[in-house]
Motif scaffolding. Structure first.
Motif, PDB file in Angstrom:
ATOM      1  N   UNK A 281       0.825  -1.198   0.000  1.00 48.90           N
ATOM      2  CA  UNK A 281       0.000   0.000   0.000  1.00 48.90           C
ATOM      3  C   UNK A 281       0.856   1.243   0.000  1.00 48.90           C
ATOM      4  N   UNK A 282       0.596   2.159  -0.923  1.00 52.03           N
ATOM      5  CA  UNK A 282       1.286   3.446  -0.989  1.00 52.03           C
ATOM      6  C   UNK A 282       0.239   4.528  -0.737  1.00 52.03           C
ATOM      7  N   UNK A 283       0.373   5.216   0.376  1.00 51.33           N
ATOM      8  CA  UNK A 283      -0.626   6.213   0.724  1.00 51.33           C
ATOM      9  C   UNK A 283      -1.896   5.611   1.283  1.00 51.33           C
ATOM     10  N   UNK A 284      -1.867   4.343   1.621  1.00 49.32           N
ATOM     11  CA  UNK A 284      -3.019   3.677   2.222  1.00 49.32           C
ATOM     12  C   UNK A 284      -2.482   2.677   3.243  1.00 49.32           C
ATOM     13  N   UNK A 285      -3.155   2.557   4.389  1.00 49.45           N
ATOM     14  CA  UNK A 285      -2.643   1.711   5.461  1.00 49.45           C
ATOM     15  C   UNK A 285      -3.178   0.287   5.404  1.00 49.45           C
ATOM     16  N   UNK A 286      -4.239   0.050   4.619  1.00 52.28           N
ATOM     17  CA  UNK A 286      -4.835  -1.290   4.537  1.00 52.28           C
ATOM     18  C   UNK A 286      -5.069  -1.656   3.077  1.00 52.28           C
ATOM     19  N   UNK A 287      -4.018  -2.020   2.342  1.00 48.67           N
ATOM     20  CA  UNK A 287      -4.187  -2.338   0.917  1.00 48.67           C
ATOM     21  C   UNK A 287      -5.009  -3.611   0.724  1.00 48.67           C
ATOM     22  N   UNK A 288      -5.842  -3.633  -0.321  1.00 44.78           N
ATOM     23  CA  UNK A 288      -6.690  -4.789  -0.610  1.00 44.78           C
ATOM     24  C   UNK A 288      -6.256  -5.517  -1.869  1.00 44.78           C
ATOM     25  N   UNK A 289      -5.258  -4.997  -2.580  1.00 41.78           N
ATOM     26  CA  UNK A 289      -4.745  -5.630  -3.785  1.00 41.78           C
ATOM     27  C   UNK A 289      -3.222  -5.664  -3.712  1.00 41.78           C
ATOM     28  N   UNK A 290      -2.607  -6.371  -4.652  1.00 34.30           N
ATOM     29  CA  UNK A 290      -1.161  -6.547  -4.624  1.00 34.30           C
ATOM     30  C   UNK A 290      -0.432  -5.210  -4.613  1.00 34.30           C
ATOM     31  N   UNK A 291      -1.020  -4.192  -5.243  1.00 33.92           N
ATOM     32  CA  UNK A 291      -0.510  -2.819  -5.159  1.00 33.92           C
ATOM     33  C   UNK A 291      -1.695  -1.878  -5.090  1.00 33.92           C
ATOM     34  N   UNK A 292      -1.840  -1.203  -3.962  1.00 31.52           N
ATOM     35  CA  UNK A 292      -2.963  -0.286  -3.758  1.00 31.52           C
ATOM     36  C   UNK A 292      -2.429   1.114  -3.491  1.00 31.52           C
ATOM     37  N   UNK A 293      -3.074   2.109  -4.105  1.00 33.27           N
ATOM     38  CA  UNK A 293      -2.705   3.503  -3.921  1.00 33.27           C
ATOM     39  C   UNK A 293      -3.789   4.220  -3.143  1.00 33.27           C
ATOM     40  N   UNK A 294      -3.390   5.138  -2.266  1.00 35.50           N
ATOM     41  CA  UNK A 294      -4.359   5.924  -1.516  1.00 35.50           C
ATOM     42  C   UNK A 294      -5.209   6.778  -2.434  1.00 35.50           C
ATOM     43  N   UNK A 295      -6.476   6.972  -2.052  1.00 37.72           N
ATOM     44  CA  UNK A 295      -7.429   7.687  -2.901  1.00 37.72           C
ATOM     45  C   UNK A 295      -7.618   9.137  -2.477  1.00 37.72           C
ATOM     46  N   UNK A 296      -6.607   9.714  -1.822  1.00 44.00           N
ATOM     47  CA  UNK A 296      -6.731  11.107  -1.387  1.00 44.00           C
ATOM     48  C   UNK A 296      -6.384  12.096  -2.488  1.00 44.00           C
ATOM     49  N   UNK A 297      -5.797  11.624  -3.601  1.00 44.22           N
ATOM     50  CA  UNK A 297      -5.428  12.501  -4.716  1.00 44.22           C
ATOM     51  C   UNK A 297      -5.221  11.643  -5.949  1.00 44.22           C
ATOM     52  N   UNK A 298      -5.212  12.281  -7.125  1.00 43.66           N
ATOM     53  CA  UNK A 298      -4.922  11.558  -8.360  1.00 43.66           C
ATOM     54  C   UNK A 298      -3.490  11.027  -8.319  1.00 43.66           C
ATOM     55  N   UNK A 299      -3.267   9.859  -8.913  1.00 44.33           N
ATOM     56  CA  UNK A 299      -1.951   9.226  -8.913  1.00 44.33           C
ATOM     57  C   UNK A 299      -1.487   9.021 -10.347  1.00 44.33           C
ATOM     58  N   UNK A 300      -0.174   8.804 -10.498  1.00 43.93           N
ATOM     59  CA  UNK A 300       0.380   8.626 -11.836  1.00 43.93           C
ATOM     60  C   UNK A 300       1.588   7.706 -11.780  1.00 43.93           C
ATOM     61  N   UNK A 301       1.577   6.649 -12.597  1.00 45.20           N
ATOM     62  CA  UNK A 301       2.734   5.783 -12.779  1.00 45.20           C
ATOM     63  C   UNK A 301       3.489   6.256 -14.016  1.00 45.20           C
ATOM     64  N   UNK A 302       4.802   6.390 -13.888  1.00 45.28           N
ATOM     65  CA  UNK A 302       5.556   6.773 -15.080  1.00 45.28           C
ATOM     66  C   UNK A 302       7.038   6.550 -14.876  1.00 45.28           C
ATOM     67  N   UNK A 303       7.760   6.598 -15.979  1.00 45.46           N
ATOM     68  CA  UNK A 303       9.216   6.598 -15.941  1.00 45.46           C
ATOM     69  C   UNK A 303       9.668   8.048 -15.933  1.00 45.46           C
TER      70      UNK A 303
END
Length: 325
Positions: free
Chosen positions: A220-242
């Protein structure tokens, strides 16, 4: 030398009330070495060196006995016991004071053990590893805050072992982070905390959890209780990139792949995993879309392109190419 009950051996010039040194029998089996009046064991100050088990002491106190032990052997056993009669600010089991002269100390070794053995226990009398901490409460290992005014904190580096110098094709040691053992339905996590950036000022920025690896292996990134193999907190828009390349270096490809099978010998026509792109769930008449963006090509030059949406899949399934509606 025999000292009778309540007796003293006095050394010095003058009367019993003004002696240089006395050796007193304070109680049964207890001797006191002191200065001043008879029976006084306080105010002791000894110059030179003292050797126990050696006739040539090489330090202020040199204990060098040769001992053959068949049971427990304690090199130093503290006899200082706090009786609780008055408040105590500090109790230093081993303490190295700063030098008072102009010289410096290159290395300060508060505790040295045998290279291949010698477990150290803090809060436990039976450590099972090189440094074992007592398990009766939570522990915190870290650097203390600096004492120089208006100074940033310093780094703390943890390294695994490196291969020997000039060794051929030898791997370095792995760095392992392990949470605690659990039993039954209990679990344990690995958490990473950092201090957030706030406005200019002197107030402390409270540490907050930024990343967690939970009992199931979910991250979990930005979330304390992830429910999937990689979970992002929903407090703001997120972006994966190089990250953008250096100047005049082409960008690198980013590939997202679903699971594939491997060549077999007995089963034919095995399917690979599907690649699913999914927008977020809404409620009622709310909708979400899947957008595909690319950098818009410009004329030859060094001007940086801008991203724009080239294809959109709307919530009702309509697909727009060159239009978002």
């Amino acid at each position: 030398i025999a000292i009778p009950n309540a007796g003293d051996i006095l050394m010095g010039v003058g009367t019993r009330s003004a002696v240089d040194l006395n050796l007193s029998r304070l109680s049964a089996g207890v001797l006191g070495l002191g200065t001043g009046t008879a029976g006084n064991s306080g105010g002791t100050f000894i110059t030179g060196t003292i050797g126990i088990g050696t006739a040539t002491p090489g330090a202020q106190l040199d204990i060098s006995p040769t001992i053959t032990a068949t049971t427990d052997l304690k090199g130093t056993l503290s006899g200082l016991i706090y009786n609780g009669a008055s408040a105590m600010a500090n109790y230093y089991g081993h303490y190295i004071a700063a030098p008072t002269g102009t010289g410096t100390i290159t290395n300060k070794y508060a505790l040295v053990t045998e290279a291949s053995a010698g477990n150290v226990g803090i809060g436990t009398t039976s450590p099972t590893r090189i440094l074992g901490l007592g398990g009766l409460g939570a522990r915190n290992i870290g650097m203390e805050r600096g004492t120089v005014a208006n100074t940033a904190g310093f780094n703390l580096t943890v390294n695994a072992g490196g291969a020997t110098l000039a060794a051929t094709d030898k791997a370095g040691g792995n760095l392992l982070l392990s949470s605690g053992l659990s039993t039954g339905t209990g679990g344990s996590e690995i958490q990473f905390w950092t201090a957030p950036v706030a406005g200019t000022g002197t107030a402390d920025n409270a540490l907050t959890q930024k990343l967690v690896i939970d009992t199931a292996g979910n991250v979990g990134i930005g979330v304390t209780a992830p429910t999937n193999i990689l979970s992002l907190g929903n407090t703001a828009a997120r972006k994966f990139w190089i990250e953008n390349s250096a100047t005049d270096v082409v960008g690198r490809a980013l590939t997202i792949a679903s699971g594939g099978t491997v060549a077999g010998t007995s089963v034919s026509n095995v399917t690979g995993g599907n690649l699913i792109l999914q927008s977020g769930l809404g409620t009622g008449t709310g909708a979400s879309t899947i957008s595909f963006q690319t950098g818009t090509t410009l004329t030859t030059g060094t001007t940086l392109q801008t991203m724009s949406t080239k294809m959109t899949i709307l919530g009702d399934g309509n697909v727009g190419i060159g239009t978002a509606t």
